[in-house]
Design an enzyme around this catalytic site. Structure first.
Site, PDB file in Angstrom:
ATOM      1  CB  CYS A 252      34.539  42.212  42.307  1.00  0.00           C
ATOM      2  SG  CYS A 252      32.941  43.516  42.674  1.00  0.00           S
TER       3      CYS A 252
ATOM      4  NE  ARG B  39      24.797  45.058  39.966  1.00  0.00           N
ATOM      5  CZ  ARG B  39      25.527  45.424  39.470  1.00  0.00           C
ATOM      6  NH1 ARG B  39      25.500  46.837  38.709  1.00  0.00           N
ATOM      7  NH2 ARG B  39      27.064  45.220  38.929  1.00  0.00           N
TER       8      ARG B  39
ATOM      9  CD  GLN C 148      29.124  43.332  36.085  1.00  0.00           C
ATOM     10  OE1 GLN C 148      29.238  43.283  36.996  1.00  0.00           O
ATOM     11  NE2 GLN C 148      28.615  44.728  35.864  1.00  0.00           N
TER      12      GLN C 148
ATOM     13  CG  ASP D 127      32.443  41.412  36.235  1.00  0.00           C
ATOM     14  OD1 ASP D 127      32.382  43.068  35.447  1.00  0.00           O
ATOM     15  OD2 ASP D 127      31.901  41.632  36.878  1.00  0.00           O
TER      16      ASP D 127
ATOM     17  CG  HIS E 152      37.674  41.703  38.706  1.00  0.00           C
ATOM     18  ND1 HIS E 152      36.612  41.487  38.033  1.00  0.00           N
ATOM     19  CD2 HIS E 152      37.130  42.756  39.219  1.00  0.00           C
ATOM     20  CE1 HIS E 152      35.046  41.772  38.634  1.00  0.00           C
ATOM     21  NE2 HIS E 152      35.278  42.490  39.319  1.00  0.00           N
TER      22      HIS E 152
ATOM     23  CE  LYS F 105      32.437  56.423  36.359  1.00  0.00           C
ATOM     24  NZ  LYS F 105      31.181  55.450  37.110  1.00  0.00           N
TER      25      LYS F 105
ATOM     26  CG  HIS G 229      36.499  46.359  39.536  1.00  0.00           C
ATOM     27  ND1 HIS G 229      35.882  45.205  40.344  1.00  0.00           N
ATOM     28  CD2 HIS G 229      37.313  46.507  40.422  1.00  0.00           C
ATOM     29  CE1 HIS G 229      35.622  45.352  41.585  1.00  0.00           C
ATOM     30  NE2 HIS G 229      37.127  46.259  41.422  1.00  0.00           N
TER      31      HIS G 229
END
Length: 598
Positions: A287, A316, A334, A336, A338, A418, A464
């Protein structure tokens, strides 16, 4: 771990279902049996979990799978004795003295850390055995009718790798033997479908200690399936108004300071590396990079919404004891996205993205979903009114799906509410994949603005969205859902030409070449093995179609197809089979509409 200890030994009155109570009681019976059989063993914690219960022990010698049968037999003796569970209240100092006299160091540590001075705690007795516990329990051990010990594993005390390694025994219990038998049957099927087992058998991926734990090596077949997943993902995103972006794997530490990761997420990040006197960190999330792209120029309200998607590899730190195949790794991609928008655009975009998630998950064969709405926690950033707007928009998006959902009050992140979407696999297990999060935090931290129709600058809203969650985890879920027998459009090899003898080799090669020219993934087995062995090998590799080529097929310029399930199809021309394969390999376009309850 401190929250888990508080749940087990704190002073709050517990709320357990009858099944949870039964399993927690069975855990106590197991701990008593272990200490009877293996003197000198110390007990730590033993909670109920979704599939049963476990207890962690510090034992003089390692437990083996063979020990489980002996423990089960001793448990049955305790159950047959029909001993009552007796609750007793004692003050903190008395509890410390009681457990210290028994040499139960772990219990003493728990009491000192969790129970406030001067407070009263509880123990539960079964006959001559007792343990620190707040309950509840069934009335008597004889009420435990069906149980099974499942496995032995290692676990660090309080989840800390610097603390002692304990031995964890997993078990389960049910109200009756029929339910236990059904559970064990599902468990056996789950073992057959374990993605780690099938990953090796089907030569899909590996994790090697020479590379490092939690870092995946994709083998050719697995990488091909991954490519097919990603290409479908990209095409659907481009068709749905997203733009693709790509960002680096590392960035200066200042970026992570601004984003708040160094403040809130540092324990899950790898240590930095010095480059020309500047500290760089590998990214745990994508992000901040997408935000930085947004800031490259001043945006107008006419530019919004912007939808940017990336298959971005992140890293991670996960403790070695938590790593689990592709489900828990240290490096993963990921999927992802945005979305940058005005507040007025938020309801429509949320509705759109939830439907998009369900559509793509449905294309991979998942039909049953449960949604979860997590709302404002006690500590949060942003204005309550904006939170209310976001939660109402999320709730409306969920309602439009017609799917079952639960509200997790106070379960949102500090920066926004979320939606989580859980899918149900072929064995009835739920996997949380998609997440849609509204964020008020990063737009503030990075001062994200747009110019409105009034010519003034305004703060935008950011969403996100991870759809599959991660490619690695989703791949594992797919493998286990299908038992390695991918749908035809995802199968790394869609058909295999198989000869009866070497006389058909030329025709088999021609079949392979012709189907490959049509865009299918086909190979040949021209080995000297007998036909039955070749078919069996293809079935073990989960290849959807086997094309038997004998003398009659050569003469007719045809093939005799068989499916991996063993069904024989009519002999057909090569063109006819190509049409059949094209139909079987058609990619679904829309999601599922059915759902199951949570």
């Amino acid at each position: 771990m401190s929250e888990e200890l508080d749940e087990l030994f704190g002073t709050r009155e517990p709320e357990l279902s009858p099944l949870q109570t039964l399993r927690h009681s069975c855990a106590h019976v197991m701990a008593k049996a272990v200490q009877r059989l293996y003197p000198g063993t110390k007990v730590t914690i033993g909670p109920d979990i979704d599939t049963g219960f476990y207890y962690d022990f510090d034992a003089p010698k390692p437990f083996t799978e063979d020990d489980l049968a002996a423990i089960e037999a001793e448990m049955q003796k305790i159950i047959d004795a029909d001993e009552p569970f007796v609750r007793e209240e004692i003050d903190r100092d008395e509890a410390i003295r009681l457990f210290r006299d028994l040499g139960e160091d772990y219990k003493v540590e728990i009491i000192e850390d969790i129970i406030p001075p001067g407070a009263v705690t509880t123990i539960y007795r079964t006959g001559d055995w007792f343990d620190l516990c707040r309950g509840p329990h069934v009335e008597r051990t004889g009420q435990i009718k069906a149980f099974k010990l499942l496995s032995v594993a290692g676990a660090y005390w309080r989840g800390d790798e610097k603390r002692p390694m304990l031995q964890r025994i997993y078990g389960t219990a049910f109200p009756d033997k029929k339910q236990l038998r059904q559970f064990l049957q599902r468990l056996e099927e789950a073992k057959k479908r374990d993605h780690r087992k099938l990953g090796k058998e089907l030569d899909l991926f590996s994790i090697d200690n020479t590379i490092g734990g939690g870092l995946v090596l994709w083998h050719p077949k697995g990488a091909l399936v991954r490519y097919l997943i990603e290409e479908y993902w990209r095409r659907r995103h481009l068709d749905s108004g997203y733009d693709l972006v790509a960002t680096p794997h590392i960035a200066k530490d200042q970026l992570w300071q601004t984003s708040g990761h160094l403040e809130f997420y540092k324990e899950s990040m790898f240590a930095g590396m010095d480059v020309d006197g500047q500290d760089y960190l590998v990214k745990p999330m994508n992000c901040p990079f997408h935000v930085t792209i947004y800031k490259q120029g001043l945006r107008s309200y006419r530019d919004l919404p912007l939808r940017w998607a990336e298959l971005g590899t992140v890293y991670r730190y996960e403790r070695s004891g938590t790593l689990h195949g592709l489900l828990r790794v240290r490096g993963f991609t990921q999927d992802d996205a945005h979305l940058f928008m005005t507040r007025d655009q938020l309801p429509g975009e949320l509705d759109r993205v939830v439907q998009f998630c369900l559509s793509i998950l449905g294309a991979f064969g998942f039909e049953d979903f449960t949604l979860y709405l997590s709302t404002r926690p006690e500590k949060f950033v942003g204005e309550p009114a904006v939170w209310d707007e976001a939660e109402q928009a999320l709730h409306a998006a969920i309602e439009k799906t017609g799917l079952p959902y639960e509200i997790d009050r106070g379960g949102g992140a500090f920066y926004g509410p979320k939606i989580d979407i859980a899918l149900t696999d072929a064995l009835g297990r739920k996997w949380q994949c998609s997440t849609v999060q509204v964020d008020f935090n990063l737009p503030e931290r990075f001062d994200l603005q747009y110019v409105g129709p009034d010519g003034e600058r305004h703060r935008l809203v950011m969403v996100h969205r991870a759809l599959l969650g991660s490619i690695e985890r989703f791949f594992a879920v797919l493998v286990e859902h299908y038992g390695g027998a991918f749908p035809v459009w995802l199968a790394p090899v869609q058909a295999r030409a198989i000869t009866v003898s070497e006389r058909q080799d030329a025709w088999a090669r021609e079949v392979e070449a012709a189907l490959r020219a049509r865009g299918f993934r086909v190979d040949s087995d021209l080995s000297a093995d007998k036909l039955g062995a070749k078919i069996r090998r293809a079935q073990l590799e989960k290849i959807p179609f086997m094309l038997v080529c004998g003398d009659k097929e050569v003469e007719a310029r045809a093939v005799a197809p068989r499916t991996r399930e063993g069904k024989r199809l009519d002999v057909m021309s090569l063109d006819a089979f190509a049409d059949h394969l094209a139909d079987a390999a058609r990619i679904p376009r829309s999601g599922a509409s059915s759902a199951t309850s949570a």
